[in-house]
Motif scaffolding. Sequence first.
Motif, PDB file in Angstrom:
ATOM      1  N   LEU A  36       0.736  -1.090   0.066  1.00 36.05           N
ATOM      2  CA  LEU A  36      -0.046  -0.027  -0.046  1.00 36.05           C
ATOM      3  C   LEU A  36       0.887   1.133   0.001  1.00 36.05           C
ATOM      4  O   LEU A  36       2.026   1.457   0.739  1.00 36.05           O
ATOM      5  N   ARG A  39       1.417   6.538  -3.857  1.00 35.76           N
ATOM      6  CA  ARG A  39       2.174   6.331  -5.444  1.00 35.76           C
ATOM      7  C   ARG A  39       1.936   4.783  -5.660  1.00 35.76           C
ATOM      8  O   ARG A  39       3.112   4.173  -5.760  1.00 35.76           O
ATOM      9  N   ASP A  63      -3.588   6.071   1.642  1.00 32.50           N
ATOM     10  CA  ASP A  63      -3.105   6.976   2.436  1.00 32.50           C
ATOM     11  C   ASP A  63      -3.303   6.831   3.703  1.00 32.50           C
ATOM     12  O   ASP A  63      -4.370   6.853   4.303  1.00 32.50           O
ATOM     13  N   VAL A  64      -2.384   6.388   4.536  1.00 28.34           N
ATOM     14  CA  VAL A  64      -2.445   6.077   6.052  1.00 28.34           C
ATOM     15  C   VAL A  64      -2.683   7.308   6.872  1.00 28.34           C
ATOM     16  O   VAL A  64      -3.292   7.059   8.064  1.00 28.34           O
ATOM     17  N   SER A  65      -2.618   8.685   6.324  1.00 28.40           N
ATOM     18  CA  SER A  65      -3.182   9.616   7.133  1.00 28.40           C
ATOM     19  C   SER A  65      -4.568   9.982   7.082  1.00 28.40           C
ATOM     20  O   SER A  65      -5.191  10.807   7.478  1.00 28.40           O
ATOM     21  N   VAL A 113       0.708  10.342   9.944  1.00 26.03           N
ATOM     22  CA  VAL A 113       1.172   9.028   9.423  1.00 26.03           C
ATOM     23  C   VAL A 113       1.985   7.975  10.461  1.00 26.03           C
ATOM     24  O   VAL A 113       1.609   7.055  10.474  1.00 26.03           O
ATOM     25  N   SER A 144      12.298   3.119  15.078  1.00 24.46           N
ATOM     26  CA  SER A 144      13.634   3.955  14.747  1.00 24.46           C
ATOM     27  C   SER A 144      14.429   3.792  15.950  1.00 24.46           C
ATOM     28  O   SER A 144      14.067   3.865  16.994  1.00 24.46           O
ATOM     29  N   GLY A 192      18.974   2.189  12.363  1.00 22.68           N
ATOM     30  CA  GLY A 192      19.687   3.545  12.525  1.00 22.68           C
ATOM     31  C   GLY A 192      19.479   4.042  10.922  1.00 22.68           C
ATOM     32  O   GLY A 192      18.542   3.582  10.323  1.00 22.68           O
ATOM     33  N   ILE A 198      14.092   8.843   2.035  1.00 23.86           N
ATOM     34  CA  ILE A 198      13.388   9.673   3.266  1.00 23.86           C
ATOM     35  C   ILE A 198      13.829  11.115   3.350  1.00 23.86           C
ATOM     36  O   ILE A 198      13.166  11.949   3.824  1.00 23.86           O
TER      37      ILE A 198
HETATM   38  P1  NDP Z   1      10.770   6.714   2.333  1.00 25.71           P
HETATM   39  O1  NDP Z   1      10.784   8.162   2.307  1.00 25.71           O
HETATM   40  O2  NDP Z   1      12.118   5.989   1.472  1.00 25.71           O
HETATM   41  O3  NDP Z   1       9.436   5.804   1.958  1.00 25.71           O
HETATM   42  C1  NDP Z   1       8.573   6.313   2.784  1.00 25.71           C
HETATM   43  C2  NDP Z   1       7.371   5.196   2.463  1.00 25.71           C
HETATM   44  O4  NDP Z   1       6.095   5.509   3.275  1.00 25.71           O
HETATM   45  C3  NDP Z   1       7.011   5.596   0.845  1.00 25.71           C
HETATM   46  O5  NDP Z   1       6.748   4.269   0.258  1.00 25.71           O
HETATM   47  C4  NDP Z   1       5.803   6.295   1.139  1.00 25.71           C
HETATM   48  O6  NDP Z   1       4.720   6.025   0.056  1.00 25.71           O
HETATM   49  C5  NDP Z   1       5.222   5.969   2.345  1.00 25.71           C
HETATM   50  N1  NDP Z   1       4.087   7.000   2.981  1.00 25.71           N
HETATM   51  C6  NDP Z   1       4.403   8.090   3.414  1.00 25.71           C
HETATM   52  N2  NDP Z   1       3.523   8.849   3.691  1.00 25.71           N
HETATM   53  C7  NDP Z   1       2.149   7.909   3.452  1.00 25.71           C
HETATM   54  C8  NDP Z   1       0.855   8.188   3.687  1.00 25.71           C
HETATM   55  N3  NDP Z   1       0.367   9.102   4.186  1.00 25.71           N
HETATM   56  N4  NDP Z   1       0.201   7.141   3.286  1.00 25.71           N
HETATM   57  C9  NDP Z   1       0.894   5.848   2.815  1.00 25.71           C
HETATM   58  N5  NDP Z   1       2.246   5.570   2.709  1.00 25.71           N
HETATM   59  C10 NDP Z   1       2.859   6.872   2.810  1.00 25.71           C
HETATM   60  O7  NDP Z   1      11.247   6.172   3.757  1.00 25.71           O
HETATM   61  P2  NDP Z   1      12.197   4.993   4.471  1.00 25.71           P
HETATM   62  O8  NDP Z   1      11.619   3.689   3.508  1.00 25.71           O
HETATM   63  O9  NDP Z   1      13.469   5.463   4.823  1.00 25.71           O
HETATM   64  O10 NDP Z   1      11.223   4.812   5.829  1.00 25.71           O
HETATM   65  C11 NDP Z   1      10.159   3.749   6.110  1.00 25.71           C
HETATM   66  C12 NDP Z   1      10.136   3.646   7.706  1.00 25.71           C
HETATM   67  O11 NDP Z   1      11.670   3.405   8.221  1.00 25.71           O
HETATM   68  C13 NDP Z   1       9.569   5.219   8.168  1.00 25.71           C
HETATM   69  O12 NDP Z   1       8.769   4.745   9.091  1.00 25.71           O
HETATM   70  C14 NDP Z   1      10.924   5.621   8.750  1.00 25.71           C
HETATM   71  O13 NDP Z   1      10.535   6.664   9.642  1.00 25.71           O
HETATM   72  C15 NDP Z   1      11.659   4.335   9.193  1.00 25.71           C
HETATM   73  N6  NDP Z   1      12.962   4.406   9.532  1.00 25.71           N
HETATM   74  C16 NDP Z   1      14.043   4.809   8.375  1.00 25.71           C
HETATM   75  C17 NDP Z   1      15.186   5.120   8.689  1.00 25.71           C
HETATM   76  C18 NDP Z   1      16.115   5.764   7.516  1.00 25.71           C
HETATM   77  O14 NDP Z   1      17.263   5.942   7.752  1.00 25.71           O
HETATM   78  N7  NDP Z   1      15.755   5.731   6.219  1.00 25.71           N
HETATM   79  C19 NDP Z   1      15.868   5.065   9.950  1.00 25.71           C
HETATM   80  C20 NDP Z   1      15.025   4.515  10.798  1.00 25.71           C
HETATM   81  C21 NDP Z   1      13.842   4.417  10.925  1.00 25.71           C
HETATM   82  P3  NDP Z   1       3.772   6.989  -0.863  1.00 25.71           P
HETATM   83  O15 NDP Z   1       4.736   8.415  -0.743  1.00 25.71           O
HETATM   84  O16 NDP Z   1       4.118   6.633  -2.351  1.00 25.71           O
HETATM   85  O17 NDP Z   1       2.702   7.198  -0.186  1.00 25.71           O
END
Ligand code: NDP
Length: 241
Positions: A36, A39, A63-65, A113, A144, A192, A198
Motif C-alpha cells: 500500500l 504512489r 493514504d495512512v493519514s 502518518v 527507529s 539507524g 527519506i
Molecule cells: P521513504 O521516504 O523511502 O519511504 C516512505 C514510504 O512511506 C513510501 O513508500 C511512502 O509512499 C510511504 N508513505 C509516506 N506517507 C504515506 C501516507 N500518508 N500513506 C501511505 N504511505 C505513505 O522512507 P524509508 O523507507 O526510509 O522509511 C520507512 C520507515 O522506516 C519509516 O517509518 C521511517 O521512519 C523508518 N526509518 C527510516 C530510517 C532511515 O534512515 N531511512 C531510519 C529508521 C527508521 P508514498 O509516498 O507513495 O505514499
Amino acid sequence: MQRYADRVALVTGASCGIGAAITQELLRQGLTVVGLARRVDRVKVRAHPLPDAPGKLHAIQGDVSNEESILAAFKWIKDNLSGVDVLVNNAGIQLFSLLISAPTDFWRRILDVNVLGLSICTREAVQDMLARGVDDGFIIHISSLAAHTPPYNSDLAMYYASKHAVNTLLEGLRKDLVARGSKIRVGAISPGLVKTEIFSHSKKITSDIFNVAPCLEAEDVANAVVYMLFQHPRVQTIDNP
Ligand code: NDP
C-alpha cells in the motif's frame, strides 16, 4: 517461513525504500503481499516480485493519514483475499520542524502518518485476526533508533516523539493481547540510518549523508522482518534495533 506461505501480509509504504524491500522479501518467502502507498504505480515497479519469488503482489493505493482510505484498503483485502495475517507498519515521514516555530500542519502530518495511521492499521488488523480466529498473526512496527534516544537535532523532536510513541503503543498492544490470551505476536524494528529516499524532500539533510555516514541498506531491515517472522511461535522479538 513455511508457516506464512500463501498467507496475506499488508505492508504500508511499499512504494520505495524499506517498505519496497520488505515487500520483495516477503514475496520471496511465498506470502501474498498487499503493498500500500499513495504512489501505487511505484509499488508495482519498486516492489515487483523478484525472479522466482513465489508470492503474489497486490499493489493498492492508500493514504495512512486518512482513516477512510485505510478502512477502504482493509475492506478490499477482506473482499478479495482472506484478511490480514501479517501487518508491517512501515509508512513513515520525517519532517524537520522546530518546536518553537514550525507550522502545526508539519506536526500533524508527522503524527497522522507515524502514530495515528499506524494505530488505525493495527486496530483494523488485530480486529480482523481476532474475528477470523487467526492466532499466529504478526504486527511489526518499523520504528527507529530515534525511539530510544533524545532528539539528535531540535528540529527533529516531533519525529523522535512519534517514534517514542510507536514503541509505547507496541508495548500497550502486547499487554492487551497477552491479557486476552491471544498468541498474536508483535514486534518493532529500530534501524539507524538507512539508505532510502527519506531525506529527498529535505534541504537540511541531503542524500550526501549516505556517502559520509555509515548506513544500512533497506534489505537489511527486510531481513530483520523475516528473522522475526521465522522464529518459533514461542519467540517474540519485542524490539530489533
Ligand atoms: P521513504 O521516504 O523511502 O519511504 C516512505 C514510504 O512511506 C513510501 O513508500 C511512502 O509512499 C510511504 N508513505 C509516506 N506517507 C504515506 C501516507 N500518508 N500513506 C501511505 N504511505 C505513505 O522512507 P524509508 O523507507 O526510509 O522509511 C520507512 C520507515 O522506516 C519509516 O517509518 C521511517 O521512519 C523508518 N526509518 C527510516 C530510517 C532511515 O534512515 N531511512 C531510519 C529508521 C527508521 P508514498 O509516498 O507513495 O505514499
